[in-house]
Design an enzyme around this catalytic site. Structure first.
Site, mmCIF file in Angstrom:
data_model
loop_
_atom_site.group_PDB
_atom_site.id
_atom_site.type_symbol
_atom_site.label_atom_id
_atom_site.label_comp_id
_atom_site.label_asym_id
_atom_site.label_seq_id
_atom_site.Cartn_x
_atom_site.Cartn_y
_atom_site.Cartn_z
ATOM 1 C CG ASP A 1 -4.390 4.267 12.741
ATOM 2 O OD1 ASP A 1 -4.334 4.563 13.948
ATOM 3 O OD2 ASP A 1 -4.369 3.101 12.326
ATOM 4 C CB SER B 1 -6.758 -4.227 8.206
ATOM 5 O OG SER B 1 -6.114 -3.037 8.551
ATOM 6 N NE ARG C 1 -1.352 4.300 13.721
ATOM 7 C CZ ARG C 1 -0.736 3.369 13.011
ATOM 8 N NH1 ARG C 1 0.589 3.363 12.924
ATOM 9 N NH2 ARG C 1 -1.434 2.443 12.397
ATOM 10 C CG ASP D 1 -2.046 -0.982 1.126
ATOM 11 O OD1 ASP D 1 -1.916 -1.953 0.346
ATOM 12 O OD2 ASP D 1 -3.056 -0.820 1.834
#
Lengths: 407, 407, 407, 407
Positions: free
Chosen positions: D125, D180, D96, D16
């Site tokens: 996210d 995922s 994050r 990705d």
């Protein structure tokens, strides 16, 4: 953009929403239903009907919502002693959910698939209208022209109006009203222009509903306020409906220079903005409600309400009136008001709302025989206080002992 | 009772604590150390020294605590915009922990094993003194005569005084001051007697520090207040120490009829009581502090403070100043004040404190280019608001969809 | 002490409350009514009747309160996901208000003017009994023998028993049960003796209701739990009454080694104490209730509940079940449970309660078409997220801009 | 779109973000800087360097952030016993803000004017990355390809990859990894595919870091954990750095089947989503931290922390790590940890983390002489409890008296 068939527009009859009306017809090629509400803003509504007719609007709603507004929105909010950021009585915020509800009701009645409003993309009102609309009719299409069109300056707006034969009053041509205003039975607000500098004092001639404290009568006026279940039901012994109560309190407050406010607040959309407000009746209600609760509400219940209040205020300010969490908190608040019955005596004088007495025949928890200093019939044994203090101190004593050992 | 060797007494020099002084000497057969504090209550303290000497007291402490009081107790409390039960500015509550601390300091200096005070067994002050004392010196013995002795009526107290040669002023013989009062730089309070009926208006001649709004000057007065890190450092451009700031604000507030309060509050020991307060300077400070925060504090930080405030106020009201949880909350509050720098302009007029302007050269988060209505340089894209609203509405839309399906 | 005429005693039939029974008769010269409750503690109650008769008690109450206990106390508490200090499921705390209520009901029925209980002066239970009693019958006299008598050591207690012909079982003579225990349908608790050293591991043979995880079956067991309005109504498809639900969950949890807890908690009276608990059914219920709420409750309502939960837990732990503030919070909690309908599938294995699935035919707010990653029918426009983030970031961007300028 | 000159991309080296890299180069015609972080996810990072080189990237950052991650993000969060919605340990959320910080640091170092990431427009996210970025560099341009491009299906993404010569692994062609996933030293998460039905049990072969409780060792393992100021500094007597602590706890937890979680959570962007998590070390840390606080923390401080915890958890979950309100709360939390020193003994067994002992040489507030049942040296007078209860009951008694009169 052609998928909208019919749109209900919150229509004041003023320049901005008239331009929106025309713009919706042109841009979306859809039918427009207008909705104009009497929330006690003190303006004639029939001109809005005439204007709408001129635009070819077939379904025109003009509703007197004053009683519903005060009874079902303002009063429930005041049960919580609601204040946003320590100062603001939420006069604009609390009207929006009712307008949202009526927009959706009318959409359902007229088979409209969309609603529209004249709130800008920088303010809180767009959020309040739209969160309400989505919560009540999740599939509704919302058209917010200020976020879509290119008429973002006043010049462009006026040009569009002239181009489309929309009458523009002289004041708009001269730069318009100096302030962005909003009014309903609870308050009138001012934003913009001269207020954009937070260091500058507001001009005296801006204020519309209240005299200045300086110009208020030199004699104070007493006012008796009677409560049932946390709502005011009578003034000076005269029973009144909810909106009549607020109208009368506005008259009295305005006369005595009560309820002006000048502040910088934090908008939900992220910036600070300076606003001035006149909330004469609301300012009286807040003071009186705290006073009646002071003798009828249990301490811990009162403190629980105080702890929840800022959150409840933010919910309303941010537009979440129709959210499940606002309703859940309201359930608690309303429950606490069952015993909030009695009266409060106020003195109104040049901007001051002074509580001078309060009592409740049926629900006063004030017991002078317990609170006073002389020896009494034994309802309270002063020696108990020693144990109370000792046990409350215990954890701190243990900690201090440990601390001393460490030294 | 003979295990006490030396006791430090919070001694005002008045009738009650003089009786206590004598009663301690007689009952406990112990040495008494007196401690008299100048907290700005506006009374001569030297007479207390003379009286103590007459009782044979050898260690007499008379301390000017005004600066410490305002700097380390009042100012930190006002950083939190602290108000108890929506109204009370905690003027009595905030002085007690300082007195408790000094009692313990003096006990440590003089080798005393006990402290004593003149607070009754029905009020909050006993709790505040004793929780503080226990937290600072866990093994201290506390003697609270009002909870121990049998002098619970005023008649008995007067009889004891006469019997032991304690001078009784005429006012006491005539029934004494009509109110139970407490004063310090932050406020003066009234309880008891005529106030025991919460329905009755307080008498005008009760108030001592403020003129009535009616008698205040007919001309408003402007006042510039300057903040550094959340504390006032200058008035009208003149830098002042903490206690000088409060003294000057008291003078101005008193002159303009500002800061009277009449309320029914919930005591920690469980009953409601009616109190009247004059807090002229504090009333100005609360309003001004909110104003300076309104342009310098982040929205969510301000809301966090508002959410914690009622709890913090209860901690102080209930006597937990020296508790670890108060200190933990203070850590957060003080941290938030680093950017609270700037000035506020106020207008004082007949009971009103009106904010008319505020600004900060270094820390203003107010950005007029973002808040205004005209199109601007792109700092804020109005289209963003659509997404903001849509996502905030999503959970309510899903719920409404489900609700519609169920119908 | 002679002003008590009749006292209702919470009577277990054990040694301690038998001594109290006799002591009350002797000391207060009053009639004693005994009340023995079946809360599912798993003991025979009829022996208590026989013992009471031997003491000459005329009014003997033995009540099966199991259904009321679970339906009206345990289940409402679990609607809030209640946990005290992050760990404790309040098994003892939640039984006390029901006992207090029955003591008062019986006092009213029998014309008694006092109640008595066997809780010590150092624990929480005295507070829970007495706060409940005072709230329900404000004039009741409470006799707490452990705070009054001089039998404060076990030796003195045994001597008193022998002296008064109260049978003492062998275990008591040998030092008694090693632990202070309390049991009801929700849990069994252990305190004292070997547990007084918080560093020491509890002995395996202390635990009574659960096998150790090590000795639990090697095969996991699945369990389907069905909810209506936040309460469990069926297990594995079989509808059960409230107390039957809990009994069955206890059986299953106990079998699989579920629900043991060893902790140090903070008592309301101010000290820390170490307790061990077995709450097999409650441990399963907490996990399952969170799971059913996870798909049926709105996010903000769930967060509101989470924010209020510690306070609600403290209210129950501290004995305020019958307080107005507990009832106010319960009103909110119960309101939120209207849509908490559906089922949860659990896997029980050697101490683990594992949620493996959950669903609700009528009230699931989970919408896989919105949450998933592939493009969908437009219910959610990913571009909206940009605006959502931008506006949520705005205040921080303004602050960062200011900060950069200052550098 | 051409106004971006250089963009820093959070680059994993996977399919990705490789597509994003190429897409950025093509669409924005700008230079791309790649940033790949070692957060303990357990993947080789050097392949990312090679891939980036192939795309012509000149500035390639590969950073080992493991120590910083655990020391400055994970540990501070665990000081608050942070859990989102009662269950989730925030393993993704807490990583994050560190990535956002590094993206901005690198943008500043390399003179980049934009950042980019591979988070979708439906998840949390994107919010976490972007709120952090905006807070740290308010003028940064954020490119979120998933909200901009038209590659919204996996098929389109694969087609783009093949078209541009981006190598696609066999697993992607076959439908890709079924889940995922996100991993770092604190946890690994799974979303999507088989989990989209919340009623369905997760498949056993999904889990990667932990054995199932069933397959965990049959013998329990004891573990000693040592704390300084609320952080773990040693395991079984061996001092370790922050990230070494977490790595070792992951090893132990994974071995014993600890830390699996299956839940439905509420995303900040408004929908519910089902996730499965493995957080072996974090699960142990949460339990141990509560245990060490149980003996070292004051009750009211602990309760204050519990009250603030859900809000703090939401701040982190929603991406507000770099906000002033998170920092303000952290100031309070960190302050409370000064005395959180000592050790905890745990038993790990087939999914269970069992606290069996805890102590602190220097800071234990547990005082067995006060808590126990036998008479003691007078630190606690049981009679005090009577007064404590009486005063706490007073307000309820007054209310009940009033209520009785009304009947």
């Amino acid at each position: 953009m052609s998928d909208v068939k019919k749109v209900v527009l919150a229509y004041s009859g003023g320049l901005d929403t008239s331009v929106i009306l025309k713009w919706l017809q042109d841009t979306y090629q859809c039918e427009v239903v207008t909705f104009t509400a009497d929330l006690g803003q003190g303006e004639e509504l029939e001109p809005a009907r005439e204007k709408a007719k001129k635009f070819g609007v077939k379904e025109i709603y003009i509703d007197d919502l004053r009683e519903e507004f005060v009874r079902d929105f303002v009063f429930p909010m005041f049960r919580a002693n609601t204040v946003y950021e320590g100062e603001y009585l939420l006069g604009t915020s609390i009207a929006r959910p009712l307008i949202a509800k009526r927009l959706i009701d009318i959409a359902n009645e007229t088979g409209a698939d969309a609603i529209s409003h004249g709130a800008t993309g920088k303010g809180n009102d767009q959020v309040r209208f739209e969160l309400g609309a989505y919560a009540l009719k999740p599939g509704v299409k919302v058209i917010a022209p200020w976020r879509e069109w290119d008429l973002l300056s006043r010049e462009k707006l006026l040009a569009y109006a002239e181009q489309h034969g929309i009458p523009v009053e002289m004041k708009h041509k001269q730069g318009g009203s100096p302030y962005s205003m909003d009014a309903n039975l609870l308050h009138i607000s001012y934003e913009g222009r001269h207020l954009e500098n937070p260091a500058a004092e507001a001009e005296e001639d801006m204020w519309r509903w209240t005299v200045s404290p300086e110009k208020a009568p030199d004699a104070a006026e007493y006012l008796d306020v009677e409560y049932e279940r946390g709502d005011i039901v009578a003034l000076n012994g005269k029973r009144l409906k909810a909106h009549e109560v607020l109208a009368e309190l506005n008259r009295l407050g305005g006369k005595h220079g009560i309820g002006r406010l000048d502040l910088v607040e934090n908008r939900y959309v992220g910036m600070k903005s300076r606003g001035c407000y006149e909330t004469p009746g609301g300012t009286i209600m807040l003071k009186a409600h705290r006073a009646i609760e002071s003798i009828t509400l249990d301490r811990e219940v009162a403190h629980l309400k105080d702890d929840l209040m800022p959150r409840y205020a933010s919910l309303i300010y941010n537009g979440y009136w129709w959210s499940p969490e606002r309703i859940a908190v309201q359930t608690l608040i309303d429950h606490t008001q069952l015993n909030v019955n009695g009266w409060v005596r106020l003195k109104l004088y040049k901007g001051n709302v002074i509580v001078v007495g309060r009592d409740s025949k049926t629900d006063s928890l004030f017991d002078s025989t317990i609170a006073t200093f002389e020896d009494d019939a034994g309802a309270y044994d002063q020696k108990d206080a020693g144990g109370f203090i000792k046990l409350n101190a215990l954890r701190m004593r243990i900690a201090a002992n440990l601390h001393n050992k460490k030294k």
